[in-house]
Design a protein around this motif. Structure first.
Motif, short mmCIF file in Angstrom:
data_model
loop_
_atom_site.label_atom_id
_atom_site.label_comp_id
_atom_site.label_asym_id
_atom_site.label_seq_id
_atom_site.Cartn_x
_atom_site.Cartn_y
_atom_site.Cartn_z
N VAL A 141 0.89 -1.29 0.44
CA VAL A 141 -0.11 0.25 -0.21
C VAL A 141 0.82 1.45 -0.25
O VAL A 141 1.77 1.36 0.53
N LYS A 142 0.34 2.33 -0.98
CA LYS A 142 1.25 3.52 -0.99
C LYS A 142 0.78 4.83 -0.91
O LYS A 142 -0.67 4.52 -1.68
N PHE A 143 0.59 5.44 0.05
CA PHE A 143 0.17 6.73 0.16
C PHE A 143 1.29 7.75 -0.27
O PHE A 143 3.00 8.55 0.25
N VAL A 144 0.64 8.84 -0.88
CA VAL A 144 1.97 9.47 -1.67
C VAL A 144 1.47 11.16 -0.97
O VAL A 144 -0.17 11.61 -1.14
N VAL A 145 2.24 11.57 -0.32
CA VAL A 145 1.95 12.62 0.96
C VAL A 145 2.47 14.26 -0.01
O VAL A 145 3.68 14.12 -0.71
N GLY A 146 1.14 15.10 0.62
CA GLY A 146 1.99 16.47 0.31
C GLY A 146 1.99 17.57 1.27
O GLY A 146 2.16 18.84 0.58
N SER A 147 1.54 16.93 1.75
CA SER A 147 1.14 18.10 3.27
C SER A 147 1.30 17.32 4.94
O SER A 147 0.54 16.04 4.47
N ILE A 148 0.83 18.22 5.73
CA ILE A 148 1.29 17.34 6.86
C ILE A 148 -0.43 16.81 7.00
O ILE A 148 -0.60 15.42 7.28
N GLU A 149 -1.44 17.45 6.75
CA GLU A 149 -2.70 16.38 6.78
C GLU A 149 -2.40 14.91 6.02
O GLU A 149 -3.74 14.61 6.66
N ASP A 150 -2.23 15.40 4.99
CA ASP A 150 -1.69 13.31 4.38
C ASP A 150 -1.11 12.80 5.15
O ASP A 150 -1.96 11.38 5.50
N LEU A 151 -0.10 12.74 5.48
CA LEU A 151 0.31 12.38 6.54
C LEU A 151 -0.34 11.60 7.75
O LEU A 151 0.12 10.98 8.42
N GLY A 172 7.61 -0.36 10.69
CA GLY A 172 7.12 -0.59 9.91
C GLY A 172 6.59 0.15 8.41
O GLY A 172 6.60 -0.56 7.56
N VAL A 173 6.91 1.33 8.12
CA VAL A 173 6.45 2.19 7.33
C VAL A 173 7.84 2.98 6.74
O VAL A 173 8.74 2.58 7.28
N THR A 174 7.96 2.49 5.14
CA THR A 174 9.48 2.35 4.84
C THR A 174 8.88 4.27 3.72
O THR A 174 7.72 4.37 3.24
N LEU A 175 9.64 5.04 4.00
CA LEU A 175 9.74 6.54 3.55
C LEU A 175 9.88 5.13 1.97
O LEU A 175 11.43 5.29 1.83
N VAL A 209 4.67 -0.86 3.49
CA VAL A 209 3.41 -0.47 4.07
C VAL A 209 4.44 0.69 3.33
O VAL A 209 5.58 1.13 4.22
N TYR A 210 4.78 1.91 2.66
CA TYR A 210 5.34 2.95 1.99
C TYR A 210 4.25 4.23 2.21
O TYR A 210 3.83 4.55 1.46
N ILE A 211 5.72 5.39 1.89
CA ILE A 211 5.60 6.79 2.35
C ILE A 211 6.02 7.17 0.72
O ILE A 211 7.42 7.44 0.71
N SER A 212 5.74 7.98 -0.24
CA SER A 212 5.94 8.63 -1.31
C SER A 212 5.60 10.35 -1.27
O SER A 212 4.50 10.46 -0.28
N THR A 213 6.44 11.11 -1.43
CA THR A 213 5.60 12.71 -1.56
C THR A 213 5.49 12.76 -2.79
O THR A 213 6.12 12.06 -4.38
#
Length: 222
Positions: A150-160, A203-206, A178-182
């Motif tokens: 599952v990938k989360f693409v974040v652009g703000s603190i609200e997204d995080l 457990g979350v990978t940037l 679980v991945y976070i991308s910007t």
């Protein structure tokens, strides 16, 4: 045989995900049902986009000729492509291939999980900044395995904040990668790291989009 609208095929490295840095053959299909605010492949979603008509056998032969075993099906939204199941079953029958599908989180995965030697899903969860969060099908979380992402693409603190809440609520760390991308240029990588530290996001990978570091971020076929 079925016919598929393919806007581009190319061999490169996986820019993100579990196989980041490894060679892969990419097959990009035309069309998507979402319109994310930050979409970097919106050009592939337009009805006017040029495409080639290929059969499943032609796509398979194209992949095999490269000698590369990792295959990434992307778009657009590949799971919306008519008759995509025929192509997935053909690729799944070749045990030498590792097939990954990049899907946007709005398509029910149930049918596709029933394929023998099923593909790996890299599924987005669209956050508020995408303007598409209401389209997300959270029931898909129950269908994911340890091989999936599952990938989360974040652009703000609200997204995080939304990503962290979703990860916790659905126990994603125990189910899949679980991945976070910007969003490129929207939020600093250091901000994300500090947020992860402050919230002890074990457990979350940037992940970095390696292809945008190696090449011009707007270049196609990378």
């Amino acid at each position: 045989m079925s016919q598929y609208k393919v806007v581009e095929t190319f061999t490169s490295i996986n820019g993100e995900g579990v196989l980041a840095g490894q060679l892969a053959v990419f097959v990009r299909f035309q069309g998507c049902n979402l319109a994310c605010s930050y979409c970097d492949t919106a050009w592939a979603n337009q009805d006017s986009t040029a495409y080639s008509i290929l059969t499943e056998q032609q796509i398979y032969q194209l992949i095999k000729k490269t000698g590369v075993k990792n295959v990434t099906l992307t778009g657009g939204e590949p799971l919306l492509v008519p008759d995509i199941m025929q192509l997935l079953e053909l690729l799944a029958a070749d045990s030498n291939l590792h097939v990954e599908i990049e899907t946007n989180g709005s398509i029910d995965l149930l049918t596709f999980t029933k394929i023998s030697n099923r593909p790996v899903f890299t599924m987005d969860y669209k956050l508020p900044g995408s303007l598409m969060e209401s389209k997300m099908l959270v029931s898909n979380f129950k269908l994911l395995t340890k091989n999936d992402v599952v990938k989360f693409v974040v652009g703000s603190i609200e997204d995080l904040n939304c990503a962290r809440k979703t990860i916790t609520m659905h126990h994603l760390i125990t189910k899949c990668h679980v991945y976070i991308s910007t969003v490129f240029g929207k939020i600093g990588l250091d901000e994300v790291v500090e947020y992860m530290k402050a919230n002890c996001m074990n457990g979350v990978t940037l992940q970095l989009q390696m292809h945008k570091v190696i090449w011009d971020p707007d270049k196609r076929g990378i």
